[in-house]
Design a protein around this motif. Structure first.
Motif, short mmCIF file in Angstrom:
data_model
loop_
_atom_site.label_atom_id
_atom_site.label_comp_id
_atom_site.label_asym_id
_atom_site.label_seq_id
_atom_site.Cartn_x
_atom_site.Cartn_y
_atom_site.Cartn_z
N ARG A 1 1.61 6.60 -3.34
CA ARG A 1 2.55 5.53 -3.05
C ARG A 1 3.54 5.84 -1.93
NH1 ARG A 1 -0.62 2.05 -4.95
NH2 ARG A 1 1.00 0.54 -4.42
N ARG B 1 6.93 3.34 -7.40
CA ARG B 1 5.96 3.61 -8.47
C ARG B 1 6.27 2.80 -9.72
NH1 ARG B 1 4.89 10.18 -8.33
NH2 ARG B 1 3.61 10.20 -6.44
N ARG C 1 5.04 -0.62 -9.25
CA ARG C 1 3.57 -0.62 -9.32
C ARG C 1 3.10 -0.56 -10.77
NH1 ARG C 1 -1.17 -2.41 -7.76
NH2 ARG C 1 -2.84 -0.86 -7.84
#
Length: 275
Positions: free
Chosen positions: A153, A206, A209
């Motif tokens: 990421r 993150r 995500r």
């Protein structure tokens, strides 16, 4: 109270050039909300008359990249009758280059979008990125123009796609702490560049995500058990990746406060100095 401005962008081609210029300028006026209205592929007088009717109903200044003299004249006349300001973005540049080259501009609509060698180079680069994303096909790394490495990421994939649109074959290989990177990464003759980021920013990315991947789990505490977003673990992961890059003399770019475009510009500069 924030001012609201409708800005009409009229182009004979895809409008990408005009959109980029407009957005670069708009960013300098943070106290005004500028609403862009795109009018692309305008190549006939009938199309232009339709655009002018819409502009009359939703008034606002016009920026144009029309190159056809007839369409230019019609646009100027239409804006003058509506008492709306018009800026021809390309005209001054075309006159400038005509004087410098001694050659008249062809004024061919979308002249930059011809299917020449550069076009096919971009297509080939895009295919390469698709085949070599996220550590796939590491045997083909020596066919790359550049190889990006970094932890999960840190924007490796979107940066590779942006570079592909510039005709650059970019592969990316994830760095996972505890897993040895592929041997091809250490034997390649191609430039390898590391991407890094501030740990707190990485955790934010993150976390977003993970929330997208876990339906119904929108609260941060729903995913706190993941080492993937633990600050201490993430710091350790980023330090490990930096040490790996330093050990192999791979330059590192910090993308924390950089856009994809800015990161790509730095990568292109590094490629130029290492090849």
């Amino acid at each position: 109270m924030q001012k609201i401005l409708t800005l009409h962008l009229v182009s004979e081609a895809t409008g990408q050039t005009l959109d980029s210029v407009a957005r670069a300028c708009i960013a300098q006026f943070p106290n005004t909300e500028v609403r862009l209205r795109h009018w692309n592929l305008i190549r006939t007088q009938i199309q232009l008359r339709r655009v002018l009717r819409h502009i009359a109903n939703n008034r606002g200044p016009v920026m144009s990249t029309l190159t056809d003299p007839i369409l230019q004249a019609d646009m100027e006349a239409g804006c003058a009758s509506l008492q709306i300001r018009l800026l021809d973005v390309l005209d001054n540049a075309l006159h400038f280059l005509a004087e410098e080259t001694g050659e008249e501009a062809t004024r061919h609509p979308g002249g930059q979008y011809i299917m020449d060698e550069n076009y096919y180079q971009r297509i080939e680069a895009m295919h390469y990125v698709l085949a070599h994303d996220d550590g796939q096909e590491t045997r083909g790394l020596n066919k790359a123009d550049v190889i990006l490495v970094g932890v999960s990421r840190v924007s490796k994939t979107p940066t590779c796609f942006y570079l592909a649109n510039r005709g650059i074959k970019a592969a990316n290989v994830p760095l996972v702490m505890g897993i040895e990177p592929p041997e091809a990464l250490f034997t390649t003759t191609k430039p390898v560049i590391g991407l890094t980021i501030d740990p707190e920013r990485l955790i934010e990315i993150r976390r977003n995500r993970l929330n997208q991947m876990i339906p119904g789990k929108s609260r941060p505490e729903a995913i706190t058990d993941y080492a993937y977003i633990d600050l201490e673990k993430v710091q350790e992961e980023l330090h490990w990746a930096r040490r790996l890059c330093r050990r192999h003399n791979w330059p590192v770019i910090d993308v924390t406060r950089r856009s994809i475009e800015e990161s790509s510009a730095s990568i292109l500069e590094l490629i130029a100095t290492t090849t």
